[in-house]
Design a protein around this motif. Sequence first.
Motif, PDB file in Angstrom:
ATOM      1  N   HIS A 198      18.671 -47.417   9.845  1.00  0.00           N
ATOM      2  CA  HIS A 198      19.974 -46.810   9.309  1.00  0.00           C
ATOM      3  C   HIS A 198      20.761 -47.953   9.022  1.00  0.00           C
ATOM      4  CE1 HIS A 198      18.634 -42.772  10.278  1.00  0.00           C
ATOM      5  NE2 HIS A 198      18.034 -43.457  11.484  1.00  0.00           N
ATOM      6  N   ASN A 222      11.835 -49.004   5.092  1.00  0.00           N
ATOM      7  CA  ASN A 222      12.999 -48.400   4.308  1.00  0.00           C
ATOM      8  C   ASN A 222      14.360 -48.578   5.383  1.00  0.00           C
ATOM      9  OD1 ASN A 222      12.319 -47.170   1.972  1.00  0.00           O
ATOM     10  ND2 ASN A 222      10.725 -45.894   2.906  1.00  0.00           N
ATOM     11  N   ALA A 269      18.346 -47.426   5.368  1.00  0.00           N
ATOM     12  CA  ALA A 269      19.304 -46.735   4.383  1.00  0.00           C
ATOM     13  C   ALA A 269      20.246 -47.604   3.782  1.00  0.00           C
ATOM     14  CB  ALA A 269      20.023 -45.489   5.279  1.00  0.00           C
TER      15      ALA A 269
END
Lengths: 251, 531
Positions: free
Chosen positions: B450, B480, B482
């Motif tokens: 995140h 990944n 955010a």
Amino acid sequence: MATQAVTQEQNNNVMLNSVEHKDLKVITDHGAQYGDNVWYALTFPVEFRSVQAHYPIFFQKDPQTGRFFSVALFGFKDRENLFLDKGQWQASYIPLAIKRQPFLIGSQKIIEDGVQKVQQVLHIDISHPRISTQQGEPLFLEFGGNTSFLDTAADMLDVIHHGLEDSEHFIDALLKFELLESFTLDVELNNGNKHQMIGFYTINEDKLKTLASASLAELHDKGYLQAIYMAIASQANIRTLLNKKNNRLEG
Amino acid sequence: MNNDINRIIIIGGGASGWLTAGIIAAEHINTKLPAAERAIEVILIESPQVPTIGVGEGTWPSMRGTLKKMGISETEFIIECDASFKQGSRFSQWSHAPQQTISLEQPSCDSYYHPFSLPSQFNEINLAAHWQAHKQHVSFTNAVSFQGRLCDQGSAPKQIITAEYECNANYGYHLDAGKFAQFLQRHCTQKLGVQHIIDHVEHISSDDHGDIASVTTKVNGSVAGDLFIDCSGFKSLLLGEHYQVPFIEQKSVLFNDSALAVQVPYDNEHSPIASYTHSTAQSSGWIWDIGLQSRRGVGHVYSSAHISDDNAENELRSYLLKSMTKAQAESASLRKIAFNPGHRACFWTHNCVAVGIAAGFIEPLEASALALIEQSAKMISEQLPRNRQVMDIIAKRFNAKFQQRWRQIIDFLKLHYAISHRDDSDYWRDNRDNSSIPESLKEQLMLWQHQQPYSYDINQTEALFPAASFQYVLFGMGFNSAVPKYLSQGEQDQALALFQQNSQRSQQLLKVLPSNRALLDKVKQFGFPQI
């Protein structure tokens, strides 16, 4: 080694001989068209006394070897020679590294009494813009023999050859006593333009002041103490360069 | 009773022993004084019977400062230790196995760099947040740093005119650890006043408080000391055998426990020398490939629970085929090294502290072994207890610090495995198994989905691996994270300008920097200038 600057072997550098080069002349005027538009040239302690009268002397690293060599400064940026004016070099002494052109020192291997030796021989850069058959100083006399111009050039290269050998020892001594330090030269012209010159080194005067007397004696015995003070004194010529630059901009 | 710490006895003569001796001696021994008048004595006892490990190794940039402080000439070091320049690590096939299909959600990341240079203006701006929007066009390393492009081109990190230990691009070294130990030995004994006893330690004598009073050697008899430093390698003679400090095994987190090492000759004297460690993932481990001056050091480090030695050997030999003929690859002689990954529960007890493998060893990924030795020796030297009374306080701090560092190393190494998408063997699947991932790393990974790691995540002054290292690995492997909901226009402009600058800087540097091989040849011929 810095000597590479005058002994480099290029395709256009050939050994001088009186048959092939009988009709060659060398133009002795000065100007950008003859490759004089350089902002510094190689120098060495033997000519420091003459050089310091006109040019600042600094030290630089050879990009090929990282070894230091001394330079006489003529300008503040690439291709700026503030001593060039109206086909003349406006100073009574021209550093030998410039004056020698288009001659170079070459080496050739010879067999003497069955032993291979390396001999210094005079080379010439036949593609140098100073080379002509129409104008300039002839190299050979009409019926054989060297002109005094050529003899002078040969003597000059001999001085350079030994001067550069000596320079290597001089540099070693400076490094041994940690007498070199890098510096950045910032100059501001009358018109407000600023130049910053990096990559130059000079004598570390604080180190010099605190050098033990035995070390000073060692430098003195080799004649290097004089060269060190010549290099320091030469810095006053930065002002001369600056004045020339300002005059040029205003004139 | 005089409790001052005057005599420091180091047991073991590998790179760890001599580095520790040199770091302490350079700071504490005044060689201008006659030996009898010196406040501190450093005595290194090296057994003639114990061979040192001595595979080719990588260092971190910190080694430059360490060597400089010891008064070592970089030119001499490079020539005598067969050393070359290392600008970081390149990881290949860590995200996906070679034939594995790559889905759109997991973009291709066959290979990435973890360079030694920090992202541009790392302390001013977190470029990782800004890179997210550009990740389809440029790799993370190439966006935030200029160094990956230098590595790609086989370029050196400096020029022959660059002074010793200075650089255009941050670097450490690849070196021959055996030659390094011998080089340090000469320097320590000839220049730094370290005393050298070549003898076998046969007995350890304690005083009434359990401190080591002396060690008894086979020929030289008893050698007394105030502080004993255990650099005895896997044997862990003092900390492990004598004090029985428990060993904390880490095999359940980092599975690798075996290695096969091989020396690979260059094709000819002009073959390029890579200026990075190349790590290529295999079915049950990975292969290191480091370029020394005279040869490459290659090895396969793997988990014996997941692959047989024979199969590990086959994978290594097929890797060698890329740079050797079939006959050469099949006949190259391999050396097997087995190890138990882990570290001691504490590193300093009583008047004894362990440095190097005697304190712990984990697989060579990210080459932290020598760096940890430097940091341990540095703390011992800088915090050298004045007397026995304060030693326990320093021991407590030393233990806390290095327990934390081992945790960081374990987390950081595990990260390389935990976020891999490789699915070609149980090794990779087991590595992603929740039970094998330390809680501290799980927490970080949860958070980093995140937001991008930055200074809050890792205490910079204490860190072995800065947040930047985590960024290089995470985003190199296609993790990944955010995209932030808002990034100010000012920061976005700044980030774009820095991305541009990095691209330009690499182009400029590539014009002036020689190849790694060419620079090494010049160093041998001319040496680096001192200034």
